[in-house]
Design a protein around this motif. Sequence first.
Motif, PDB file in Angstrom:
ATOM      1  N   VAL A  14       0.938  -1.161   0.013  1.00  0.00           N
ATOM      2  CA  VAL A  14       0.265  -0.398   0.152  1.00  0.00           C
ATOM      3  C   VAL A  14       1.197   1.427   0.314  1.00  0.00           C
ATOM      4  O   VAL A  14       0.247   2.347  -0.527  1.00  0.00           O
ATOM      5  CB  VAL A  14      -1.545  -0.023   0.949  1.00  0.00           C
ATOM      6  CG1 VAL A  14      -1.557   1.281   1.157  1.00  0.00           C
ATOM      7  CG2 VAL A  14      -2.118  -1.305   0.764  1.00  0.00           C
ATOM      8  N   ASP A  17       2.403   2.665  -3.524  1.00  0.00           N
ATOM      9  CA  ASP A  17       1.751   2.951  -4.333  1.00  0.00           C
ATOM     10  C   ASP A  17       1.919   4.517  -4.192  1.00  0.00           C
ATOM     11  O   ASP A  17       2.003   5.395  -5.129  1.00  0.00           O
ATOM     12  CB  ASP A  17       0.077   3.349  -4.160  1.00  0.00           C
ATOM     13  CG  ASP A  17      -1.076   2.954  -4.997  1.00  0.00           C
ATOM     14  OD1 ASP A  17      -1.087   3.353  -5.332  1.00  0.00           O
ATOM     15  OD2 ASP A  17      -1.061   4.881  -4.831  1.00  0.00           O
TER      16      ASP A  17
ATOM     17  N   THR B  26      -9.889   2.710 -10.993  1.00  0.00           N
ATOM     18  CA  THR B  26      -9.134   2.318  -9.241  1.00  0.00           C
ATOM     19  C   THR B  26      -8.057   4.250  -9.358  1.00  0.00           C
ATOM     20  O   THR B  26      -8.051   4.441 -10.490  1.00  0.00           O
ATOM     21  CB  THR B  26      -8.222   1.556  -9.659  1.00  0.00           C
ATOM     22  OG1 THR B  26      -8.531   0.457  -9.861  1.00  0.00           O
ATOM     23  CG2 THR B  26      -7.202   1.440  -7.611  1.00  0.00           C
ATOM     24  N   THR B  29      -4.148   5.617  -4.239  1.00  0.00           N
ATOM     25  CA  THR B  29      -4.634   5.038  -2.485  1.00  0.00           C
ATOM     26  C   THR B  29      -4.930   6.883  -2.222  1.00  0.00           C
ATOM     27  O   THR B  29      -5.424   7.362  -1.148  1.00  0.00           O
ATOM     28  CB  THR B  29      -3.360   4.775  -1.311  1.00  0.00           C
ATOM     29  OG1 THR B  29      -1.675   5.358  -2.026  1.00  0.00           O
ATOM     30  CG2 THR B  29      -2.985   3.617  -2.193  1.00  0.00           C
ATOM     31  N   GLU B  35      -5.839   6.026 -11.559  1.00  0.00           N
ATOM     32  CA  GLU B  35      -4.163   5.370 -11.859  1.00  0.00           C
ATOM     33  C   GLU B  35      -4.345   4.999 -13.359  1.00  0.00           C
ATOM     34  O   GLU B  35      -5.173   4.721 -13.610  1.00  0.00           O
ATOM     35  CB  GLU B  35      -4.503   3.807 -10.901  1.00  0.00           C
ATOM     36  CG  GLU B  35      -3.170   2.677 -10.947  1.00  0.00           C
ATOM     37  CD  GLU B  35      -3.579   1.810  -9.822  1.00  0.00           C
ATOM     38  OE1 GLU B  35      -4.800   1.104 -10.761  1.00  0.00           O
ATOM     39  OE2 GLU B  35      -3.054   1.105  -9.498  1.00  0.00           O
ATOM     40  N   ASN B 144      -6.242  -0.772  -2.987  1.00  0.00           N
ATOM     41  CA  ASN B 144      -6.528   0.839  -2.824  1.00  0.00           C
ATOM     42  C   ASN B 144      -8.002   1.174  -3.053  1.00  0.00           C
ATOM     43  O   ASN B 144      -7.851   2.372  -2.359  1.00  0.00           O
ATOM     44  CB  ASN B 144      -6.160   1.249  -4.730  1.00  0.00           C
ATOM     45  CG  ASN B 144      -4.684   1.753  -4.918  1.00  0.00           C
ATOM     46  OD1 ASN B 144      -3.681   0.412  -4.586  1.00  0.00           O
ATOM     47  ND2 ASN B 144      -3.923   2.244  -5.749  1.00  0.00           N
ATOM     48  N   GLN B 147      -8.094   2.117   0.837  1.00  0.00           N
ATOM     49  CA  GLN B 147      -7.430   3.282   1.090  1.00  0.00           C
ATOM     50  C   GLN B 147      -8.807   4.596   0.660  1.00  0.00           C
ATOM     51  O   GLN B 147      -7.623   5.293   1.092  1.00  0.00           O
ATOM     52  CB  GLN B 147      -6.256   3.693   0.197  1.00  0.00           C
ATOM     53  CG  GLN B 147      -5.525   2.802   0.627  1.00  0.00           C
ATOM     54  CD  GLN B 147      -4.941   2.179   2.207  1.00  0.00           C
ATOM     55  OE1 GLN B 147      -4.353   3.330   2.933  1.00  0.00           O
ATOM     56  NE2 GLN B 147      -4.870   1.471   3.313  1.00  0.00           N
TER      57      GLN B 147
END
Lengths: 205, 205
Positions: A14, A17, B26, B29, B35, B144, B147
Amino acid sequence: MPSNRLAQQIAFIVEIDKLKQILRQTLLTNASRQENSAEHSWHIALMAIVLAEYAPAGVNLLHAVKLLLLHDLVEIDAGDTFCYDLSGNQSKAERELAAADRLFGLLPPDQGTELRSLWEEFEAQVTPEAKFAVALDRLQPILNNQQTGGASWKKHGIRADQVLWRMQPVQEGAPELWPLVEQIVADCVAAGYLQQASQAESVST
Amino acid sequence: MPSNRLAQQIAFIVEIDKLKQILRQTLLTNASRQENSAEHSWHIALMAIVLAEYAPAGVNLLHAVKLLLLHDLVEIDAGDTFCYDLSGNQSKAERELAAADRLFGLLPPDQGTELRSLWEEFEAQVTPEAKFAVALDRLQPILNNQQTGGASWKKHGIRADQVLWRMQPVQEGAPELWPLVEQIVADCVAAGYLQQASQAESVST
């Protein structure tokens, strides 16, 4: 419940990222924006696979790909330092060591030690895998610069002799690719994307 | 002058830079933006290295990493199709086959055939490496989403039963990671990031 070991590994996954937020000086080939260090790392890892036949004999491809995938992680804390920025590069080592402590410290100790040693191996540029990996890390930005008419070279006033100096690891880590580098630099000078060194500057370098 | 073979390989390497422009549903985070498929591919390739110990016995890690690095290349022409978009997924196969013809066709024929077969292997989800790779490709987005408070789930009204159905390849390709998936989904439902399926909807699925 996942084990503590897996929880640490997921915390690391995580956390990394954030490399997608670290911007480099290189632009995408369509010049729409700066490249980030995560997508750059993807690009050079896939380059290693496509260009594996030019790796010096004995290079372990998986090992080289691992180096490429994680070589920039420390930038999450330390930022990306432009390769031609001399003052930034003086403080770079210290910032990156602290970043390595924190980031690899998120992992289970055995794995943190293993991945940190891979990062140190890339930085040291001694093993054949590290030399090949560094060569690809240097080659990719000149391909993108060529596509954008030398955008980041022009922005920072970079000259051909500086680029050729920066590309020296290609000569050592993937010597079969060196004629390609010389050709690209010559083409970029001819196209006006890259300044030739002046007479006086050539003497001093 | 570089050989024709190397020139074809460099043309491919330059072309695949475009994967950095393909956006997924997505978010990063920190929820700052969508992304892209290049940085996503980097993330899951590094996940394969960190989580290698959970791969089923006999999985060749380099082979799995190759699959992960190139599995999304066809999106350069075909675009990213949201996994829960049923109509988009009907035309996806045809668009991706045409993309594979063009992109892998840039390479020298032997290498184009080799890399295309790796892409086909990922898609077919039959080999242990492909199953492990697909499992990681499915796992990363839920990390993700967790988050970002379920940002892309909420945007598209995705329910927990749909996510668990989508995650089934984890059960097959990396069964040791399945309890983690169940835990994340349960945590996200409890936190209000993900809707529980309604009674009526549960019956129909």
